[in-house]
Write a protein that holds these residues in place. Structure first.
Motif, PDB file in Angstrom:
ATOM      1  N   HIS A 102       2.023  -8.455   1.568  1.00 55.18           N
ATOM      2  CA  HIS A 102       1.537  -8.149   2.915  1.00 55.18           C
ATOM      3  C   HIS A 102       0.005  -8.063   2.927  1.00 55.18           C
ATOM      4  CE1 HIS A 102       2.671  -7.106   6.990  1.00 55.18           C
ATOM      5  NE2 HIS A 102       1.646  -6.269   7.003  1.00 55.18           N
ATOM      6  N   ARG A 103      -0.570  -7.415   1.932  1.00 51.48           N
ATOM      7  CA  ARG A 103      -2.035  -7.335   1.860  1.00 51.48           C
ATOM      8  C   ARG A 103      -2.654  -8.730   1.774  1.00 51.48           C
ATOM      9  NH1 ARG A 103      -1.076  -3.367  -2.189  1.00 51.48           N
ATOM     10  NH2 ARG A 103      -1.228  -1.299  -1.282  1.00 51.48           N
ATOM     11  N   LEU A 104      -2.067  -9.581   0.960  1.00 51.81           N
ATOM     12  CA  LEU A 104      -2.568 -10.938   0.812  1.00 51.81           C
ATOM     13  C   LEU A 104      -2.430 -11.705   2.118  1.00 51.81           C
ATOM     14  CD1 LEU A 104      -3.745 -13.138  -0.954  1.00 51.81           C
ATOM     15  CD2 LEU A 104      -1.449 -13.607  -1.803  1.00 51.81           C
ATOM     16  N   GLY A 105      -1.299 -11.520   2.797  1.00 50.75           N
ATOM     17  CA  GLY A 105      -1.104 -12.171   4.094  1.00 50.75           C
ATOM     18  C   GLY A 105      -2.159 -11.750   5.096  1.00 50.75           C
ATOM     19  N   ILE A 106      -2.505 -10.470   5.109  1.00 51.96           N
ATOM     20  CA  ILE A 106      -3.534  -9.972   6.029  1.00 51.96           C
ATOM     21  C   ILE A 106      -4.887 -10.585   5.686  1.00 51.96           C
ATOM     22  CG2 ILE A 106      -4.822  -7.915   6.717  1.00 51.96           C
ATOM     23  CD1 ILE A 106      -2.121  -6.400   6.514  1.00 51.96           C
TER      24      ILE A 106
END
Length: 194
Positions: A102-106
């Motif tokens: 999720h952090r990478l997606g953001i």
């Protein structure tokens, strides 16, 4: 170590940097340090930061889609509602791996919004591909045309992203996120074909 393994090692270093510190944490030197390789080797796999980000995003996108496909293969039925439930549950950032995803997606989303370069375009392509794949799975055979399934796919992707972000920022607890998903599925159920 093979060239493919070395490339994977470098791209995973970019992923870790993005997950920890966002776009600004990714520099060629930081990638080299994180991967434990020379700057020259990093530059061999990506002559610019944008190239490294694009390659990382493509790799991450493949892993992300495969994660939810693997989960979807485990579901009990192939109904659209079960598929949506599987997608939403898989998207919840509730363990170290999904938190990093999720952090990478953001971080990649930030690129797509603020940087019209190659990496931003790669993320836009990833989102379009994910929406198209999800829409294809959601459409009953007799409704293969029309935008309804794509809009539903985008709605589901938006909910997954929003709930994930609210969970990570402490605005929702995991039990509350589960209730929110359950309520959404209950409202959506009567609208979907069986």
């Amino acid at each position: 170590m093979t060239e493919s393994e070395r490339r994977t090692e470098i791209l995973e270093a970019v992923e870790r940097l993005l997950a920890r510190g966002g776009i600004n944490a990714v520099t060629m030197r930081a990638v080299a340090t994180e991967a434990g390789v020379s700057l020259r080797l990093v530059q061999y796999y990506g002559s610019t930061k944008d190239e490294l980000l694009r390659a990382t995003l493509n790799s991450h996108a493949d892993k992300s889609v495969e994660r939810w496909r693997a989960r979807a293969r485990q579901q009990e039925s192939g109904s659209p509602l079960e598929l949506i439930k599987t997608f939403l549950v898989e998207a919840l950032p509730n363990d170290p791996v999904s938190l990093d995803f999720h952090r990478l997606g953001i971080a990649m989303e930030e690129l797509a919004i603020s940087t019209p370069g190659v990496a931003g375009q790669a993320y836009q392509k990833h989102l379009s591909g994910l929406a198209a794949h999800l829409a294809e799975r959601l459409r009953p055979d007799d409704l293969r045309t029309g935008p309804a399934a794509r809009l539903l796919a985008l709605e589901v992707m938006g909910l997954a992203h929003g709930v994930g972000t609210l969970l990570m920022t402490g605005q929702l607890s995991e039990p509350d996120a589960q209730v929110l998903i359950k309520n959404y599925l209950e409202r959506l159920g009567p609208q979907l074909p069986i």
